[in-house]
Design a protein around this motif. Sequence first.
Motif, PDB file in Angstrom:
ATOM      1  N   GLY A   1       0.785  -1.110   0.123  1.00 20.75           N
ATOM      2  CA  GLY A   1       0.101  -0.164  -0.126  1.00 20.75           C
ATOM      3  C   GLY A   1       0.939   1.323   0.158  1.00 20.75           C
ATOM      4  O   GLY A   1       0.232   2.488  -0.068  1.00 20.75           O
ATOM      5  N   ASN A   2       2.117   1.213   0.062  1.00 24.41           N
ATOM      6  CA  ASN A   2       3.041   2.334   0.541  1.00 24.41           C
ATOM      7  C   ASN A   2       2.816   3.244  -0.718  1.00 24.41           C
ATOM      8  O   ASN A   2       2.990   4.284  -0.837  1.00 24.41           O
ATOM      9  CB  ASN A   2       4.585   1.971   0.815  1.00 24.41           C
ATOM     10  CG  ASN A   2       4.512   1.607   2.204  1.00 24.41           C
ATOM     11  OD1 ASN A   2       3.592   1.817   2.810  1.00 24.41           O
ATOM     12  ND2 ASN A   2       5.687   0.945   2.276  1.00 24.41           N
ATOM     13  N   GLY A   3       2.895   2.754  -2.094  1.00 29.39           N
ATOM     14  CA  GLY A   3       2.858   3.346  -3.424  1.00 29.39           C
ATOM     15  C   GLY A   3       1.847   4.086  -3.802  1.00 29.39           C
ATOM     16  O   GLY A   3       1.727   4.886  -4.459  1.00 29.39           O
ATOM     17  N   GLU A  62     -13.088   5.995   5.991  1.00 27.86           N
ATOM     18  CA  GLU A  62     -13.005   4.455   5.972  1.00 27.86           C
ATOM     19  C   GLU A  62     -11.649   4.146   5.190  1.00 27.86           C
ATOM     20  O   GLU A  62     -11.073   3.145   5.292  1.00 27.86           O
ATOM     21  CB  GLU A  62     -14.064   4.000   5.154  1.00 27.86           C
ATOM     22  CG  GLU A  62     -15.287   4.119   5.794  1.00 27.86           C
ATOM     23  CD  GLU A  62     -15.736   5.498   6.160  1.00 27.86           C
ATOM     24  OE1 GLU A  62     -15.648   6.438   5.184  1.00 27.86           O
ATOM     25  OE2 GLU A  62     -16.725   5.963   7.091  1.00 27.86           O
ATOM     26  N   ASN A  63     -11.139   5.113   4.432  1.00 30.87           N
ATOM     27  CA  ASN A  63      -9.837   4.951   3.911  1.00 30.87           C
ATOM     28  C   ASN A  63      -8.509   4.823   4.677  1.00 30.87           C
ATOM     29  O   ASN A  63      -7.502   4.622   4.528  1.00 30.87           O
ATOM     30  CB  ASN A  63      -9.628   5.914   2.498  1.00 30.87           C
ATOM     31  CG  ASN A  63     -10.248   5.260   1.554  1.00 30.87           C
ATOM     32  OD1 ASN A  63     -11.310   4.522   1.498  1.00 30.87           O
ATOM     33  ND2 ASN A  63     -10.079   6.141   0.216  1.00 30.87           N
ATOM     34  N   CYS A  64      -8.767   5.424   5.990  1.00 33.16           N
ATOM     35  CA  CYS A  64      -7.895   5.196   6.921  1.00 33.16           C
ATOM     36  C   CYS A  64      -7.609   3.878   7.497  1.00 33.16           C
ATOM     37  O   CYS A  64      -8.609   3.292   8.299  1.00 33.16           O
ATOM     38  CB  CYS A  64      -8.276   6.342   8.136  1.00 33.16           C
ATOM     39  SG  CYS A  64      -6.852   6.459   9.576  1.00 33.16           S
ATOM     40  N   ILE A  65      -6.714   3.207   7.209  1.00 31.61           N
ATOM     41  CA  ILE A  65      -6.602   1.721   7.837  1.00 31.61           C
ATOM     42  C   ILE A  65      -5.175   1.522   8.134  1.00 31.61           C
ATOM     43  O   ILE A  65      -4.134   2.465   7.813  1.00 31.61           O
ATOM     44  CB  ILE A  65      -6.806   0.819   6.183  1.00 31.61           C
ATOM     45  CG1 ILE A  65      -5.936   1.096   5.148  1.00 31.61           C
ATOM     46  CG2 ILE A  65      -8.305   0.689   6.061  1.00 31.61           C
ATOM     47  CD1 ILE A  65      -6.130   0.160   4.004  1.00 31.61           C
ATOM     48  N   SER A  66      -5.122   0.578   8.867  1.00 30.81           N
ATOM     49  CA  SER A  66      -3.770   0.201   9.636  1.00 30.81           C
ATOM     50  C   SER A  66      -2.853  -0.816   8.872  1.00 30.81           C
ATOM     51  O   SER A  66      -3.436  -1.235   7.581  1.00 30.81           O
ATOM     52  CB  SER A  66      -4.168  -0.442  10.884  1.00 30.81           C
ATOM     53  OG  SER A  66      -4.690  -1.620  10.797  1.00 30.81           O
ATOM     54  N   HIS A  67      -1.619  -0.934   9.522  1.00 25.28           N
ATOM     55  CA  HIS A  67      -0.903  -1.915   8.682  1.00 25.28           C
ATOM     56  C   HIS A  67      -1.682  -3.213   8.698  1.00 25.28           C
ATOM     57  O   HIS A  67      -1.464  -4.186   7.805  1.00 25.28           O
ATOM     58  CB  HIS A  67       0.272  -1.993   9.281  1.00 25.28           C
ATOM     59  CG  HIS A  67       1.669  -1.095   8.870  1.00 25.28           C
ATOM     60  ND1 HIS A  67       2.390  -0.516   9.936  1.00 25.28           N
ATOM     61  CD2 HIS A  67       1.905  -0.928   7.708  1.00 25.28           C
ATOM     62  CE1 HIS A  67       3.296  -0.079   8.997  1.00 25.28           C
ATOM     63  NE2 HIS A  67       3.282  -0.125   7.703  1.00 25.28           N
ATOM     64  N   ASP A  78       3.734  -8.586   7.414  1.00 28.60           N
ATOM     65  CA  ASP A  78       3.570  -9.075   8.592  1.00 28.60           C
ATOM     66  C   ASP A  78       3.175  -8.313   9.691  1.00 28.60           C
ATOM     67  O   ASP A  78       3.292  -8.645  10.916  1.00 28.60           O
ATOM     68  CB  ASP A  78       4.610 -10.286   8.826  1.00 28.60           C
ATOM     69  CG  ASP A  78       6.022  -9.430   9.197  1.00 28.60           C
ATOM     70  OD1 ASP A  78       6.014  -8.071   9.013  1.00 28.60           O
ATOM     71  OD2 ASP A  78       7.267 -10.056   9.458  1.00 28.60           O
ATOM     72  N   HIS A  79       2.934  -7.114   9.432  1.00 27.49           N
ATOM     73  CA  HIS A  79       2.844  -6.100  10.308  1.00 27.49           C
ATOM     74  C   HIS A  79       1.442  -6.047  11.052  1.00 27.49           C
ATOM     75  O   HIS A  79       0.428  -6.569  10.120  1.00 27.49           O
ATOM     76  CB  HIS A  79       2.884  -4.808   9.833  1.00 27.49           C
ATOM     77  CG  HIS A  79       4.223  -4.357   9.299  1.00 27.49           C
ATOM     78  ND1 HIS A  79       5.144  -3.478  10.274  1.00 27.49           N
ATOM     79  CD2 HIS A  79       4.805  -4.442   8.312  1.00 27.49           C
ATOM     80  CE1 HIS A  79       6.040  -3.292   9.289  1.00 27.49           C
ATOM     81  NE2 HIS A  79       6.033  -3.873   8.361  1.00 27.49           N
ATOM     82  N   SER A  80       1.300  -5.844  12.300  1.00 28.49           N
ATOM     83  CA  SER A  80       0.016  -6.068  12.966  1.00 28.49           C
ATOM     84  C   SER A  80      -0.362  -4.698  13.769  1.00 28.49           C
ATOM     85  O   SER A  80      -0.918  -4.689  14.935  1.00 28.49           O
ATOM     86  CB  SER A  80       0.107  -7.149  14.037  1.00 28.49           C
ATOM     87  OG  SER A  80       1.202  -7.085  14.920  1.00 28.49           O
ATOM     88  N   ASP A  81       0.382  -3.653  13.317  1.00 27.27           N
ATOM     89  CA  ASP A  81       0.269  -2.401  14.208  1.00 27.27           C
ATOM     90  C   ASP A  81      -0.664  -1.429  13.502  1.00 27.27           C
ATOM     91  O   ASP A  81      -1.082  -1.607  12.291  1.00 27.27           O
ATOM     92  CB  ASP A  81       1.719  -1.608  14.224  1.00 27.27           C
ATOM     93  CG  ASP A  81       2.233  -1.432  12.785  1.00 27.27           C
ATOM     94  OD1 ASP A  81       2.325  -2.180  12.102  1.00 27.27           O
ATOM     95  OD2 ASP A  81       2.795  -0.087  12.745  1.00 27.27           O
ATOM     96  N   PRO A  82      -1.240  -0.744  14.197  1.00 24.35           N
ATOM     97  CA  PRO A  82      -1.156  -0.503  15.754  1.00 24.35           C
ATOM     98  C   PRO A  82      -1.838  -1.295  16.630  1.00 24.35           C
ATOM     99  O   PRO A  82      -1.593  -1.103  17.793  1.00 24.35           O
ATOM    100  CB  PRO A  82      -1.535   0.935  15.829  1.00 24.35           C
ATOM    101  CG  PRO A  82      -2.773   1.054  14.795  1.00 24.35           C
ATOM    102  CD  PRO A  82      -2.521   0.348  13.646  1.00 24.35           C
TER     103      PRO A  82
END
Length: 115
Positions: A1-3, A62-67, A78-82
């Motif tokens: 998603g970083n791109g 709703e587009n504000c999503i976590s790792h 494999d991120h589970s934050d926050p």
Amino acid sequence: GNGVSIGFEQTEHSAIKWNQKTWVPSWSSSSNEAVKSYHDKLYNNAVALFASLSKQFDIPIENCISHNEIAKKFGGSDHSDPESLWNVFRDKFKDDKWTMTGFRNNIREVRNNLS
């Protein structure tokens, strides 16, 4: 998603230690108030920033999503934050704001009050 997104990294109070085998955070009970104070301020600043950006660039909240949510939806991480940290905060500090739903609700409330 970083791109295709705006990314933000959550810092942590220096008292927090991670068990590398279970990825469970912990800290000494004598640090509870400092950890809570630090993360409450961080959370409130993040809510204000996300609300401002959401309004300025017309980004649906709703587009504000976590790792964690990105990893579940798109894989490749494999991120589970926050949530891995927030789950502990919710239990230790007895505060329901520490969920992505609560975070998005707080962003919505602040955004609605922006002029």
